[in-house]
Design a protein around this motif. Structure first.
Motif, PDB file in Angstrom:
ATOM      1  N   LEU A 132       0.865  -1.173   0.000  1.00 55.38           N
ATOM      2  CA  LEU A 132       0.000   0.000   0.000  1.00 55.38           C
ATOM      3  C   LEU A 132       0.905   1.226   0.000  1.00 55.38           C
ATOM      4  O   LEU A 132       1.694   1.421   0.922  1.00 55.38           O
ATOM      5  CB  LEU A 132      -0.901   0.001   1.235  1.00 55.38           C
ATOM      6  N   LEU A 133       0.816   2.023  -1.046  1.00 53.64           N
ATOM      7  CA  LEU A 133       1.576   3.265  -1.148  1.00 53.64           C
ATOM      8  C   LEU A 133       0.648   4.422  -0.796  1.00 53.64           C
ATOM      9  O   LEU A 133      -0.419   4.580  -1.399  1.00 53.64           O
ATOM     10  CB  LEU A 133       2.132   3.450  -2.562  1.00 53.64           C
ATOM     11  N   THR A 134       1.053   5.217   0.183  1.00 53.36           N
ATOM     12  CA  THR A 134       0.248   6.360   0.614  1.00 53.36           C
ATOM     13  C   THR A 134       1.102   7.618   0.532  1.00 53.36           C
ATOM     14  O   THR A 134       2.229   7.641   1.036  1.00 53.36           O
ATOM     15  CB  THR A 134      -0.252   6.178   2.051  1.00 53.36           C
ATOM     16  N   VAL A 135       0.567   8.642  -0.103  1.00 53.21           N
ATOM     17  CA  VAL A 135       1.263   9.921  -0.219  1.00 53.21           C
ATOM     18  C   VAL A 135       0.399  10.996   0.424  1.00 53.21           C
ATOM     19  O   VAL A 135      -0.769  11.174   0.059  1.00 53.21           O
ATOM     20  CB  VAL A 135       1.551  10.287  -1.689  1.00 53.21           C
ATOM     21  N   TYR A 136       0.961  11.691   1.400  1.00 55.98           N
ATOM     22  CA  TYR A 136       0.317  12.833   2.038  1.00 55.98           C
ATOM     23  C   TYR A 136       0.954  14.090   1.457  1.00 55.98           C
ATOM     24  O   TYR A 136       2.192  14.207   1.425  1.00 55.98           O
ATOM     25  CB  TYR A 136       0.533  12.812   3.550  1.00 55.98           C
ATOM     26  N   SER A 137       0.134  15.006   1.012  1.00 55.16           N
ATOM     27  CA  SER A 137       0.662  16.220   0.385  1.00 55.16           C
ATOM     28  C   SER A 137       0.103  17.459   1.053  1.00 55.16           C
ATOM     29  O   SER A 137      -1.095  17.536   1.336  1.00 55.16           O
ATOM     30  CB  SER A 137       0.320  16.239  -1.113  1.00 55.16           C
ATOM     31  N   LYS A 138       0.977  18.426   1.295  1.00 53.55           N
ATOM     32  CA  LYS A 138       0.537  19.714   1.814  1.00 53.55           C
ATOM     33  C   LYS A 138       0.039  20.525   0.613  1.00 53.55           C
ATOM     34  O   LYS A 138       0.826  20.987  -0.207  1.00 53.55           O
ATOM     35  CB  LYS A 138       1.686  20.435   2.504  1.00 53.55           C
ATOM     36  N   GLY A 139      -1.249  20.651   0.480  1.00 51.71           N
ATOM     37  CA  GLY A 139      -1.808  21.265  -0.713  1.00 51.71           C
ATOM     38  C   GLY A 139      -2.161  20.200  -1.737  1.00 51.71           C
ATOM     39  O   GLY A 139      -2.168  19.009  -1.457  1.00 51.71           O
ATOM     40  N   GLU A 140      -2.440  20.636  -2.939  1.00 47.01           N
ATOM     41  CA  GLU A 140      -2.897  19.732  -3.988  1.00 47.01           C
ATOM     42  C   GLU A 140      -1.754  18.911  -4.575  1.00 47.01           C
ATOM     43  O   GLU A 140      -0.636  19.398  -4.722  1.00 47.01           O
ATOM     44  CB  GLU A 140      -3.596  20.517  -5.102  1.00 47.01           C
ATOM     45  N   ALA A 141      -2.049  17.675  -4.936  1.00 40.65           N
ATOM     46  CA  ALA A 141      -1.105  16.791  -5.629  1.00 40.65           C
ATOM     47  C   ALA A 141      -1.916  15.713  -6.325  1.00 40.65           C
ATOM     48  O   ALA A 141      -3.071  15.449  -5.953  1.00 40.65           O
ATOM     49  CB  ALA A 141      -0.101  16.184  -4.659  1.00 40.65           C
ATOM     50  N   LYS A 142      -1.327  15.111  -7.338  1.00 42.12           N
ATOM     51  CA  LYS A 142      -1.970  14.002  -8.043  1.00 42.12           C
ATOM     52  C   LYS A 142      -1.052  12.789  -8.004  1.00 42.12           C
ATOM     53  O   LYS A 142       0.158  12.918  -8.204  1.00 42.12           O
ATOM     54  CB  LYS A 142      -2.267  14.400  -9.492  1.00 42.12           C
ATOM     55  N   LEU A 143      -1.630  11.625  -7.778  1.00 39.15           N
ATOM     56  CA  LEU A 143      -0.861  10.384  -7.746  1.00 39.15           C
ATOM     57  C   LEU A 143      -1.591   9.350  -8.595  1.00 39.15           C
ATOM     58  O   LEU A 143      -2.777   9.098  -8.378  1.00 39.15           O
ATOM     59  CB  LEU A 143      -0.724   9.873  -6.314  1.00 39.15           C
ATOM     60  N   GLN A 144      -0.889   8.782  -9.579  1.00 41.05           N
ATOM     61  CA  GLN A 144      -1.506   7.742 -10.385  1.00 41.05           C
ATOM     62  C   GLN A 144      -0.449   6.766 -10.873  1.00 41.05           C
ATOM     63  O   GLN A 144       0.731   7.107 -11.000  1.00 41.05           O
ATOM     64  CB  GLN A 144      -2.261   8.347 -11.557  1.00 41.05           C
ATOM     65  N   LEU A 145      -0.895   5.542 -11.104  1.00 41.49           N
ATOM     66  CA  LEU A 145      -0.006   4.514 -11.636  1.00 41.49           C
ATOM     67  C   LEU A 145       0.482   4.955 -13.004  1.00 41.49           C
ATOM     68  O   LEU A 145      -0.291   5.393 -13.845  1.00 41.49           O
ATOM     69  CB  LEU A 145      -0.756   3.186 -11.724  1.00 41.49           C
ATOM     70  N   SER A 146       1.800   4.838 -13.218  1.00 43.76           N
ATOM     71  CA  SER A 146       2.378   5.314 -14.470  1.00 43.76           C
ATOM     72  C   SER A 146       1.796   4.609 -15.683  1.00 43.76           C
ATOM     73  O   SER A 146       1.706   5.174 -16.780  1.00 43.76           O
ATOM     74  CB  SER A 146       3.897   5.156 -14.459  1.00 43.76           C
ATOM     75  N   ASP A 147       1.374   3.359 -15.524  1.00 46.90           N
ATOM     76  CA  ASP A 147       0.768   2.622 -16.636  1.00 46.90           C
ATOM     77  C   ASP A 147      -0.499   3.314 -17.131  1.00 46.90           C
ATOM     78  O   ASP A 147      -0.902   3.157 -18.290  1.00 46.90           O
ATOM     79  CB  ASP A 147       0.408   1.207 -16.210  1.00 46.90           C
ATOM     80  N   ASP A 148      -1.147   4.069 -16.211  1.00 51.01           N
ATOM     81  CA  ASP A 148      -2.400   4.733 -16.560  1.00 51.01           C
ATOM     82  C   ASP A 148      -2.188   6.192 -16.940  1.00 51.01           C
ATOM     83  O   ASP A 148      -3.136   6.926 -17.174  1.00 51.01           O
ATOM     84  CB  ASP A 148      -3.384   4.694 -15.363  1.00 51.01           C
ATOM     85  N   TYR A 149      -0.924   6.617 -16.960  1.00 46.92           N
ATOM     86  CA  TYR A 149      -0.634   8.040 -17.144  1.00 46.92           C
ATOM     87  C   TYR A 149      -0.828   8.460 -18.590  1.00 46.92           C
ATOM     88  O   TYR A 149      -0.399   7.768 -19.495  1.00 46.92           O
ATOM     89  CB  TYR A 149       0.808   8.312 -16.718  1.00 46.92           C
TER      90      TYR A 149
END
Length: 504
Positions: free
Chosen positions: A487-504
């Motif tokens: 499980l990869l979790t990213v906490y961001s101060k402000g806006e951010a986008k996280l997506q699997l590179s295969d779907d990029y």
């Protein structure tokens, strides 16, 4: 700056989805409401076939010979006290005390949880009773690898000579804590599988929140201020003492139990003869054995503070809780953990932190490329594109991204879990990079922005300072071909986008 804490936006699920707090998954397929309704209709009491009242559920307990194990009898709370109650006058760390199972890490974490009212009510549903609609069945909710689960148990508790083997009620009447322990033992596989651990594991399973760990001998100079902000945020906080190798005699003479986990229950700044003193309040889940040095219950230093502070802080009783000044806390305790909904207590910032979760998998021969020393395999690891947006007031060096990588396992018994060495490597995406995954032809000449150390642990966490732009996060194992879910979790101060590179 006053710290304002807000709830994170969890993009991993919407309220009502399977695994959300309001719609938890049913652990081992057991439906609490259906089972209870059937029991009430039939007039019986629940006996859990999936976690039966036998020696297998008890597990291996240190100091319990075969003879002692043969004397264990499973009794319901009403057998121990005819006036048994689930909760009496709210919940408190003083409601229970540790028994013969070496799970102080778990119990100290419960002590910290009692300060989080809304979270406590989620983990321990309050509408349970030994009187109204009693059927010998109870349930508790825990966070497990990104999803909330509802755990059903019967109320048969292990005892020996009429005394609970593990957690006991301080009053002899209140049983929410022994039952909560049984529910967690069911998740772990047995009571014995709860032996040895660290508070962050339980904190995570109580909340799904983010934790930050500090080695006290090498902690920030403003650690007390960080702790003060953390308490304003409604955190859970715990600490551990040194093991026997460093638990010198002086530690023992001062009442510090070696190799032990404690809850940190409050911080307070007092004025003592014109000097400010930063104090930390600590609770021992044994319910006894306290620090006896400066600022302990019987210390003369309490006569040097205002009557108001003395009345607020000083409770001379053998309940396992004590005050200690920050300097002694750093010296006599080894590490400390803070778990909260948001990492903003670290710098005292009132900006919103967002949370993004992605489930992934290393698959041998497909997506388990190991570390970057073999770049031809490394690039096959799962890759995640992270877009960091501009945040007003951000300056270089500010911590604005926190990355958590957690291994998921399907082992039924906690003591048998074996973790791979895991880590994360972060790259700044070069302008000429193609869409989708970065191939080995790109990774071989791009210098990583960050390379984490690899450790055989359940979860690694790291705060980063990332300037606005596009990055690739590559979770990896030490060796290629190691299969595991994560499980990869990213906490961001402000806006951010996280997506699997295969779907990029």
């Amino acid at each position: 700056m006053t710290t304002i804490c807000v709830e994170m936006i969890l993009s991993s699920y919407e309220e009502g989805d399977d695994g959300s707090p309001s719609n938890p998954l049913k652990f081992k397929g057991q439906d609490y409401e259906q089972i209870k309704e059937a029991l009430l209709s039939g007039g019986g009491k629940f006996e859990d076939e999936l976690f039966p009242a036998n020696l297998e559920s008890l597990g291996e307990l240190e100091g319990f010979t075969k003879e002692r194990l043969s004397e264990v009898e499973w009794l319901r709370p009403h057998d121990l006290n005819p006036d048994a109650s689930f909760i009496m006058d709210g919940v408190s760390r003083f409601d229970f005390k540790q028994g013969k199972v070496g799970n102080c890490w778990f119990l100290s974490s419960i002590g910290a949880l009692t300060f989080r009212k809304s979270l406590m009510e989620r983990v321990v549903p309050q509408n349970q009773s030994f009187k109204d609609n009693y059927a010998g069945i109870f349930h508790f909710k825990f966070w497990r690898f990104g999803k909330w689960v509802d755990v059903v148990i019967d109320d048969l508790l292990p005892t020996r000579n009429g005394v609970p083997v593990s957690v006991s009620s301080s009053s002899g009447k209140e049983f929410w804590a022994p039952l909560m322990e049984k529910a967690y033992a069911k998740i772990c596989g047995s009571y014995g599988d709860m032996i040895a651990g660290n508070p962050p594991e339980a904190f995570k399973d109580f909340s799904g929140g983010v934790h930050v760990s500090y080695t006290l001998s090498d902690s920030p100079s403003d650690l007390w201020d960080i702790m003060d902000r953390a308490f304003q945020c409604g955190t859970m906080m715990g600490c551990s003492s040194f093991g026997e190798d460093k638990g010198e005699q002086i530690f023992k003479e001062l009442g510090v139990v070696d190799g032990h986990a404690f809850a940190v229950t409050k911080v307070k700044r007092v004025e003592s003869e014109g000097t400010s003193v930063n104090l930390v309040r600590i609770w021992n889940p044994w319910g006894r054995k306290e620090w006896s040095g400066d600022w302990s219950d019987k210390s003369d230093l309490w006569t040097t503070v205002s009557e108001e502070d003395r009345d607020e802080c000083l409770k001379v009783r053998d309940d396992g809780e004590f005050w200690i000044k920050m300097e002694d806390f750093r010296e006599y305790f080894e590490d400390m953990d803070i778990c909260c909904n948001s990492p903003n207590f670290v710098e005292g910032d009132d900006r919103q932190w967002n949370c993004h979760m992605k489930e992934g998998r290393w698959e041998a021969g497909v997506s388990a490329g190991g570390i970057r020393s073999d770049i031809d395999d490394f690039w096959t690891n799962p890759q995640y594109r992270l877009t960091v947006e501009v945040v007003d007031g951000w300056s270089e060096g500010d911590k604005n991204i926190l990355v958590s990588l957690m291994q998921k396992h399907d082992e039924e018994y906690r003591s048998k879990v074996s973790y791979h060495c895991i880590g994360c490597i972060i790259y700044k995406v070069p302008p000429e990079a193609p869409q989708g995954k970065l191939p080995s032809s790109v990774l071989q000449y791009v210098q990583p922005h960050h390379v984490s150390s690899l450790s055989p642990v359940r979860e690694i966490i790291k705060l980063h300072s990332l300037e606005p732009g596009e990055y690739v996060i590559i979770p990896c194992t030490l060796s290629a071909g190691q299969t595991a879910d994560f499980l990869l979790t990213v906490y961001s101060k402000g806006e951010a986008k996280l997506q699997l590179s295969d779907d990029y």
